[in-house]
Every structure is written in structure tokens, then in C-alpha cells.
Design a protein around this motif. Structure first.
Motif, PDB file in Angstrom:
ATOM      1  N   THR B   2       0.828  -1.189   0.000  1.00 57.70           N
ATOM      2  CA  THR B   2       0.000   0.000   0.000  1.00 57.70           C
ATOM      3  C   THR B   2       0.867   1.246   0.000  1.00 57.70           C
ATOM      4  OG1 THR B   2      -0.030   0.234   2.366  1.00 57.70           O
ATOM      5  CG2 THR B   2      -1.701  -1.214   1.434  1.00 57.70           C
ATOM      6  N   ALA B   3       0.233   2.363  -0.214  1.00 59.24           N
ATOM      7  CA  ALA B   3       0.965   3.624  -0.225  1.00 59.24           C
ATOM      8  C   ALA B   3       1.693   3.831   1.099  1.00 59.24           C
ATOM      9  CB  ALA B   3      -0.006   4.779  -0.475  1.00 59.24           C
ATOM     10  N   ARG B  22      -5.536   8.762   1.661  1.00 63.82           N
ATOM     11  CA  ARG B  22      -5.826   7.671   0.715  1.00 63.82           C
ATOM     12  C   ARG B  22      -7.325   7.335   0.738  1.00 63.82           C
ATOM     13  NH1 ARG B  22      -4.404   2.003   1.038  1.00 63.82           N
ATOM     14  NH2 ARG B  22      -3.344   2.466   2.974  1.00 63.82           N
ATOM     15  N   THR B  26      -9.704   7.671  -2.431  1.00 63.58           N
ATOM     16  CA  THR B  26     -10.490   6.505  -2.846  1.00 63.58           C
ATOM     17  C   THR B  26     -11.971   6.851  -2.917  1.00 63.58           C
ATOM     18  OG1 THR B  26      -8.861   5.095  -1.771  1.00 63.58           O
ATOM     19  CG2 THR B  26     -10.951   4.069  -2.311  1.00 63.58           C
ATOM     20  N   THR B  55      -6.441   1.307  -3.962  1.00 62.68           N
ATOM     21  CA  THR B  55      -5.487   2.390  -4.218  1.00 62.68           C
ATOM     22  C   THR B  55      -4.121   1.952  -3.708  1.00 62.68           C
ATOM     23  OG1 THR B  55      -7.268   3.936  -3.731  1.00 62.68           O
ATOM     24  CG2 THR B  55      -5.059   4.864  -3.877  1.00 62.68           C
ATOM     25  N   LEU B 176       0.865   5.854  -8.636  1.00 61.32           N
ATOM     26  CA  LEU B 176      -0.328   5.553  -7.845  1.00 61.32           C
ATOM     27  C   LEU B 176      -1.254   4.788  -8.786  1.00 61.32           C
ATOM     28  CD1 LEU B 176      -1.587   6.206  -5.048  1.00 61.32           C
ATOM     29  CD2 LEU B 176      -2.737   8.097  -6.135  1.00 61.32           C
TER      30      LEU B 176
END
Lengths: 127, 219
Positions: B2-3, B22, B26, B55, B176
Motif C-alpha cells: 500500500t501507499a 488515501r 479513494t 489504491t 499511484l
């Protein structure tokens, strides 16, 4: 009259938006939150909730599934789907379940209009 | 990955999104895609089912790997570039085998197969235009920025062709990568809506999301 509104949405932002609008327009109303359908059913089992605002697109179970579950035990609680997904089939199913629809992105006017109608319905039912 | 988990990857200290940022991004995309699904549903005259958006920050190569794991047959994609405060690429991707069925679903039932094949490219571009524009316009409006959108282009081939494109994007570049599955179950059509944004755009979108969140933050 103070009401308790349950906001069911997997997005924290979406819940923040509803809370922010309610704080402006109905400051004395209570808010309960749930991030998915199961959590919402747990909240409903333990709290007195007057109105439920439900996101449609959530993980595991969608908003219509939750609305059906709520309707099975409570035929007259005002329920509304909050979604941008205003497809005809979803709107038709919501109507069958007597579930309102408020389109996202939420506007203060649209949400307030729905909640005023819901509060009136509760008053007429003596609640 | 994930980010948030991607911090410290040696990527020049690129600013990544917090959990709330995030979540907010989203949700904005979810609203955009849901609007787009409404448009697509009207075109195909059936309900369009959507998954919850994913995401993630990953390299373009990892995005290709993600897609090829799920779809190993040839793909068709309609792509549109967007430019503005944040830039990137929006894609509507589906297995090539369902492409004709998708086109058939929006065209007159009386057309012959030959006529449908003739119109396929044009119809795919139009479907992509309606879906991707629908999504991007909502995003731009919610974040109060304007975006310039390119004309849609239709691509055919592997996940690599669809996600890296003819311009041979750097496969190692971090992006992303946002994806949502869509399905028209009544017609056995399935596919993905994807957005790719490079790191400078993540910085820009982080600022915009913060501005957007400011209006709703709890006291």
C-alpha cells in the motif's frame, strides 16, 4: 427533537462529510458510525437508532443488502442510500425496500431535505 | 503493497498518502466511478456492478504483473490522458473476448455481426469516453480543479501494452495505481477501470485532498 442517525460508510471521509453537514444543520442530533454492514447491524442491536444513512458500495455486503437486513426487523425506520451509483436497477430496488436515495457528492440541501422528511415521518408515527 | 507501506523505498523521499488522504482519494474516485457506472449502465441497458476501489503505490512493472495475474488473455483498453493540477492516465480495460459483446450491447440489435465489427473501434472509444470522462469530471469538480482530457485511444494486446503503452513508459517508475472491477453480469462482460498517476501528481493530489478534507475536519 434529538434524533440518532447511523452513518454506514467504509470511507472515513464520507462519514466526516455527513457529520459536518449534520453539525451545521442539526447540531443536537446524535451520530453513530459503522464502517461496514456487519458493524452497522451490531450498532443497531445495541443502540436506539432513528435513521440510517447507508453507502451503497462497501466491502463484503453492499448497502442494499444491509437495507434488506434492517427492513426484515424494522419495517418503518427511515433508511437512505448515499451513493453516486444512481443506476436504474439500484434505484428500483431501493424503492421496493422503501429506502430513500441521496446522491453523492453530498450537498447540504439534499441531505437536509432527506433528513427533514425522515424526521417528519417519525413524528407522524409518534416516535 | 500500500501507499503507506511503501515508505522508505529509496524513492527520493517521495511524499506518499496518509491513511486518511488515501481514504479520501479513494472515496472521490469511488464517487466518480459510480457516476460513470450509471452512464455505462444506461448505454448497455443492464446493471453494472462495481467492486470497492483499490489504491496502491507500485512500479509500472508491478502494475503490469498485477493485471497479468488476473487476465492472461489478450486485452482491449480505452485510454485517456488527463493533464492539469494532477496528471495521469485513465483506462477502461477488458478481456478482448468480451469486447464485441460490450459493443453489441450498446448498438442496435438489428445490426449484423459484420456491421458490429466495423463499428467496434469507434464504439469502444465512445464507451471509454463516456465512462472515463464521467469519472474524471467528478474528480476534477470535487477537488475544484480543471483537467484537460485527451481524445480516447483504443489499445489491444497484453497487460504490458495496455499499461506501459507505445511510448514505452519507464517500467520502474513508481505510480499511484487505482483499480475498480466492473461487471455487466447479465452479458458476462467484466473489466477494470484504472487510473495511473506519477509521483509529482501524487504530491499535487495530496495537497488538493488536504484542502478538500479541511472543510470536513472534526473540531
Amino acid at each position: 427533537m434529538t434524533r440518532t442517525v447511523l452513518v454506514v460508510d467504509d470511507s472515513k471521509l464520507a462519514r466526516m462529510v455527513v457529520k459536518s453537514i449534520l453539525a451545521k444543520t442539526s447540531g443536537d442530533w446524535q451520530i453513530a458510525e459503522a464502517a461496514n454492514a456487519r458493524e452497522a447491524l451490531d450498532v443497531l442491536a445495541t443502540k436506539n437508532v432513528d435513521i440510517a444513512l447507508i453507502d451503497f458500495n462497501m466491502p463484503d455486503h453492499d448497502g442494499l443488502w444491509l437495507a434488506e437486513e434492517i427492513r426484515a426487523g424494522n419495517t418503518d425506520m427511515p433508511l437512505a442510500l448515499l451513493s453516486a451509483n444512481a443506476q436504474d436497477a439500484i434505484l428500483a430496488r431501493a424503492r421496493e425496500l422503501d429506502v430513500g436515495f441521496v446522491e453523492k457528492p453530498l450537498s447540504e440541501e439534499a441531505l437536509t431535505a432527506y433528513l427533514s422528511g425522515a424526521a417528519l415521518k417519525l413524528r407522524r408515527a409518534g416516535k | 503493497m500500500t501507499a503507506d507501506e511503501n515508505n522508505g523505498d529509496g524513492n527520493s523521499g517521495a511524499p506518499l498518502l496518509t491513511e486518511l488522504e488515501r481514504d479520501a482519494l479513494t472515496e472521490v474516485i469511488n464517487i466518480g466511478v459510480s457516476r460513470a457506472a450509471k452512464n455505462l449502465s444506461r448505454m448497455v441497458k443492464d446493471q453494472v456492478h462495481l467492486s470497492v476501489p483499490r489504491t496502491e503505490t507500485m512500479s509500472r512493472d508491478q502494475a503490469v504483473g498485477w493485471l497479468s495475474k488476473r487476465e492472461n488473455s489478450s486485452l482491449v483498453a480505452v485510454g485517456q490522458d488527463f493533464r492539469g493540477s494532477f496528471s495521469g492516465q485513465a483506462l477502461l480495460i477488458f478481456p478482448e473476448k468480451t469486447s464485441l459483446e460490450l459493443v453489441r450491447s450498446i448498438l442496435d440489435d438489428t445490426l449484423s455481426l459484420e456491421e458490429i465489427v466495423d463499428l467496434e473501434q469507434e464504439a469502444l472509444a465512445e464507451i471509454g469516453n463516456v465512462v472515463l470522462n464521467g469519472c474524471l469530471v467528478v474528480m476534477a469538480n470535487m477537488l475544484k480543479r480543471s483537467l484537460d482530457m485527451s481524445l480516447p485511444r483504443v489499445m489491444r494486446g497484453s497487460s504490458q501494452v495496455v499499461l506501459l503503452g507505445a511510448e514505452e513508459e519507464d517500467p520502474g517508475e513508481m505510480v499511484l495505481f487505482l483499480t475498480i472491477d466492473f461487471a455487466v453480469r447479465a452479458r458476462s462482460i467484466n473489466g477494470y477501470i484504472a487510473l495511473l498517476m506519477d509521483l509529482p501528481s501524487i504530491t499535487a493530489i495530496k495537497t488538493l485532498i488536504r484542502e478538500y478534507l479541511r472543510g470536513f475536519e472534526e473540531n
